[in-house]
Design a protein around this motif. Sequence first.
Motif, short mmCIF file in Angstrom:
data_model
loop_
_atom_site.label_atom_id
_atom_site.label_comp_id
_atom_site.label_asym_id
_atom_site.label_seq_id
_atom_site.Cartn_x
_atom_site.Cartn_y
_atom_site.Cartn_z
N PHE A 1 71.72 76.40 17.97
CA PHE A 1 70.34 76.80 18.29
C PHE A 1 69.44 76.41 17.12
O PHE A 1 69.58 76.97 16.02
CB PHE A 1 70.25 78.31 18.52
N HIS B 1 66.65 70.21 26.59
CA HIS B 1 67.59 71.09 25.89
C HIS B 1 66.87 72.32 25.34
O HIS B 1 67.43 73.04 24.49
CB HIS B 1 68.27 70.33 24.74
N VAL C 1 65.32 76.03 25.24
CA VAL C 1 65.64 77.36 25.75
C VAL C 1 64.68 78.36 25.13
O VAL C 1 64.48 78.36 23.91
CB VAL C 1 67.10 77.77 25.44
N TYR C 2 64.07 79.18 26.01
CA TYR C 2 63.21 80.24 25.49
C TYR C 2 64.01 81.53 25.51
O TYR C 2 64.48 81.98 26.56
CB TYR C 2 61.94 80.41 26.33
N ILE C 3 64.17 82.13 24.34
CA ILE C 3 64.95 83.36 24.20
C ILE C 3 63.99 84.51 23.94
O ILE C 3 63.14 84.42 23.04
CB ILE C 3 65.97 83.24 23.04
N SER D 1 67.44 84.70 28.25
CA SER D 1 66.94 83.36 27.92
C SER D 1 66.62 82.60 29.21
O SER D 1 67.15 82.90 30.27
CB SER D 1 67.98 82.58 27.10
N TRP D 2 65.69 81.62 29.09
CA TRP D 2 65.29 80.77 30.21
C TRP D 2 65.32 79.31 29.76
O TRP D 2 64.72 78.96 28.73
CB TRP D 2 63.87 81.12 30.68
N SER D 3 66.04 78.50 30.49
CA SER D 3 66.12 77.08 30.15
C SER D 3 64.96 76.31 30.79
O SER D 3 64.57 76.61 31.93
CB SER D 3 67.45 76.48 30.62
N SER E 1 68.73 73.76 22.15
CA SER E 1 70.12 74.21 22.30
C SER E 1 71.02 73.01 22.55
O SER E 1 70.68 72.13 23.32
CB SER E 1 70.21 75.20 23.47
#
Length: 454
Positions: A139, A114, A116-118, A107-109, A126
């Motif tokens: 989530f 808030h 988040v790319y998963i 994941s990248w915040s 998130s």
Amino acid sequence: MSANHPPRTYADIIRDSFTRLLLVVGVVIVLTVTITLSVDQLFRAQDQAAKLSASLQTTQVSNFNDWLTVNRTSGLNSHNTFVLIKNADGSTTSLLPRTTSLAKANSWSIPFTHLVYIKNWGLYFSETLKTNGRTYSLFIGMHVLIGNLHVLIAVIIIAIGLSLLIGLFFVRRLADRISAPTIELAEAAQAAAATPETTQPKLPQPTEPVEVSQLAKDFNQLLAAQNGRLERERQFISDASHELRTPIATIRGNVKLIERRGDKHPEVIPESLGFIDQESLRMQHLIENLLHLSRADRAEVALQPLDLSALVRGVVDHYQPLVAQHVTFQGTDHPTMTLGDPDMLHQILVALLDNAHKYSPEDQQINLTVVATATTATLTVADFGPGIAAADREHIFERFYRVDASRSNKIEGSGLGLAIVAQLVQLNQGAIAVTDNDPHGSCFTVTLNRATNS
């Protein structure tokens, strides 16, 4: 323009500008809508997360049934909402079967948010909540936002494409309509330039656009001035050729006469030589006058203050012994300071006196007057000759123009004297006019600018 960028037409410029404008507007709309929807969805997700956090704080969720109860009261979409619970003893509880794999994915915040790319899951909102020894990781999926943005961007791209197709059609028509007067004007100018030796016709002047209409008007004024210069040059060449042809023919005729009859009739030689001398002198004066005009056309004059009354008195004193007419002068007792060139003003005055002398009877006088005002000084040369008809006054300062050709032929001259005078007056930033004298004759009036007494 470089070789790689040739000059563009009206249609090219308008089409390129329209395309850039439409693309910029499209990008601005996409960015504005994207930012607006994203912010709205973020606030919605934040509100939902706040409600869910409040429910989790009041409800001890430890299994899937508890989660379903909380989910129904929060109104969240269970397909896009996941909760991962970390217990106080370090164990992890997943309320949905896929939550464990979601937590293990890369994941990248996104900073300052808030979000988040998963990987392989998508974009989520998130939120982390700690209560009663448990840590709840919430989530909330942003799939609806992404879907809406995809649809919106696709619609905007289609709209921009259709607008380009329709707009380019109307832009082409608009460009043709705007450029038509300019093209017509350019073609007319090219046709006029192709025949520089003839009188140039007036260019078409459209009523609109206003800029093109004004340009055509300015071109026509320029052509009118050019036509006037061409006509004067043609007339000048014709008159000069005519004036030079007569003395040359006389000289050649007398030379031939001497060649044929000089041996047998020597008495014709002195008479023929007299004619040759007279006509060569006439031709010399004509050429000198032409040179005067040529120099005056190119002259640059530095005007200086001078006393006009003193200059006129000096000319009268030197001129009076040379003519039969009595020359009078009336001026002011104090200096009449004007701006001018002394040599040119001397030449102007002598030329006007010569003209008055030629056309005035010997028993009549020639009157010179100098009058000063606050801004101008006026020099008047008045004679009591036959005068000048009103129709001739309009042409009296033209080159080679002579009043009453039958009478003028009896009076020596080339018709260039007054043309030279008018040119010299103009170089001295003055004006010259001719009026009737009372009871008969002509008055030549030269008006010059005053200068401060020094």
